[in-house]
Design an enzyme around this catalytic site. Sequence first.
Site, mmCIF file in Angstrom:
data_model
loop_
_atom_site.group_PDB
_atom_site.id
_atom_site.type_symbol
_atom_site.label_atom_id
_atom_site.label_comp_id
_atom_site.label_asym_id
_atom_site.label_seq_id
_atom_site.Cartn_x
_atom_site.Cartn_y
_atom_site.Cartn_z
ATOM 1 N N ARG A 1 0.835 -1.203 0.000
ATOM 2 C CA ARG A 1 0.000 0.000 0.000
ATOM 3 C C ARG A 1 0.873 1.258 0.000
ATOM 4 O O ARG A 1 0.624 2.207 -0.735
ATOM 5 C CB ARG A 1 -0.930 -0.032 1.218
ATOM 6 C CG ARG A 1 -1.835 1.176 1.370
ATOM 7 C CD ARG A 1 -2.801 0.908 2.541
ATOM 8 N NE ARG A 1 -3.386 2.112 3.092
ATOM 9 C CZ ARG A 1 -4.477 2.697 2.609
ATOM 10 N NH1 ARG A 1 -5.090 2.210 1.554
ATOM 11 N NH2 ARG A 1 -4.959 3.776 3.189
ATOM 12 N N TYR B 1 4.149 10.462 2.567
ATOM 13 C CA TYR B 1 4.789 9.952 1.362
ATOM 14 C C TYR B 1 5.712 10.982 0.726
ATOM 15 O O TYR B 1 6.625 10.630 -0.003
ATOM 16 C CB TYR B 1 3.737 9.455 0.363
ATOM 17 C CG TYR B 1 2.947 8.320 0.968
ATOM 18 C CD1 TYR B 1 3.536 7.079 1.165
ATOM 19 C CD2 TYR B 1 1.639 8.504 1.395
ATOM 20 C CE1 TYR B 1 2.835 6.046 1.760
ATOM 21 C CE2 TYR B 1 0.930 7.475 1.985
ATOM 22 C CZ TYR B 1 1.533 6.255 2.173
ATOM 23 O OH TYR B 1 0.850 5.233 2.769
ATOM 24 N N HIS C 1 -7.807 8.479 2.869
ATOM 25 C CA HIS C 1 -7.387 9.298 4.001
ATOM 26 C C HIS C 1 -8.288 10.528 4.108
ATOM 27 O O HIS C 1 -8.436 11.269 3.147
ATOM 28 C CB HIS C 1 -5.939 9.789 3.818
ATOM 29 C CG HIS C 1 -4.919 8.716 3.924
ATOM 30 N ND1 HIS C 1 -3.631 8.867 3.452
ATOM 31 C CD2 HIS C 1 -4.969 7.467 4.455
ATOM 32 C CE1 HIS C 1 -2.942 7.766 3.683
ATOM 33 N NE2 HIS C 1 -3.733 6.903 4.289
#
Length: 159
Positions: free
Chosen positions: A107, A139, A130
Site C-alpha cells: 500500500r 509519502y 485518508h
Amino acid sequence: MSTIYSAGLRISELVNLPITGIDSDRMQIYIEKSKGNKDRYTILSKKVLDLLRVYFKKEKPHYWLFEGMGSTKEKPLQYSSRSIQSILKAALKKTGIKKHVTVHTLRHSFATHLLENGTDLRYIQSLLGHSNSKATEIYTHITTKGFNQIISPLDKLDI
C-alpha cells in the site's frame, strides 16, 4: 498481491471485497466500510483486471472476490488475512528478498510510486481513503526521486 499493490488496498479491504466491488466498466474498485467506516473508490488496473478474469473463470468465487477453502454458494467463506500474509512471506523467500516487507508495504509502495510519477497528493489521498491530508503527506518524506531534476530558484537568477 497484485490487487493490493495496484489499488493501494489494506489487507482487510481485500478480504472484505465482494465480487460486486469490481467495476470493470469504470475501471474502479469500490471499497465499502473500510477504516473509519468510510466508503471510497480506487483504481482498477487493466493488468489486474486481466488476472482477475482468469482467476474468476478458474476459481468461480460465489460472493467474496477471494474466498477461503470450503467456500460454497450457500456459505461463502472469506479468505483470511493470515493466508495473504503467508503468500507474501513465501514469495519473498522464493525471490530471495531479505528486506522486511509486509502486505501493508504494498500500500505504501502504491502511494509512493504514484507520487513519484507525478500524481497529485489530493488524488492519492482520495485513493487511499485518508480523510486527513497529513496521513498522505508522509509519502512526500519517503521519496527523493526527481530531486536531481529540480533546479534551485537561485540558479535561475542572472547573478
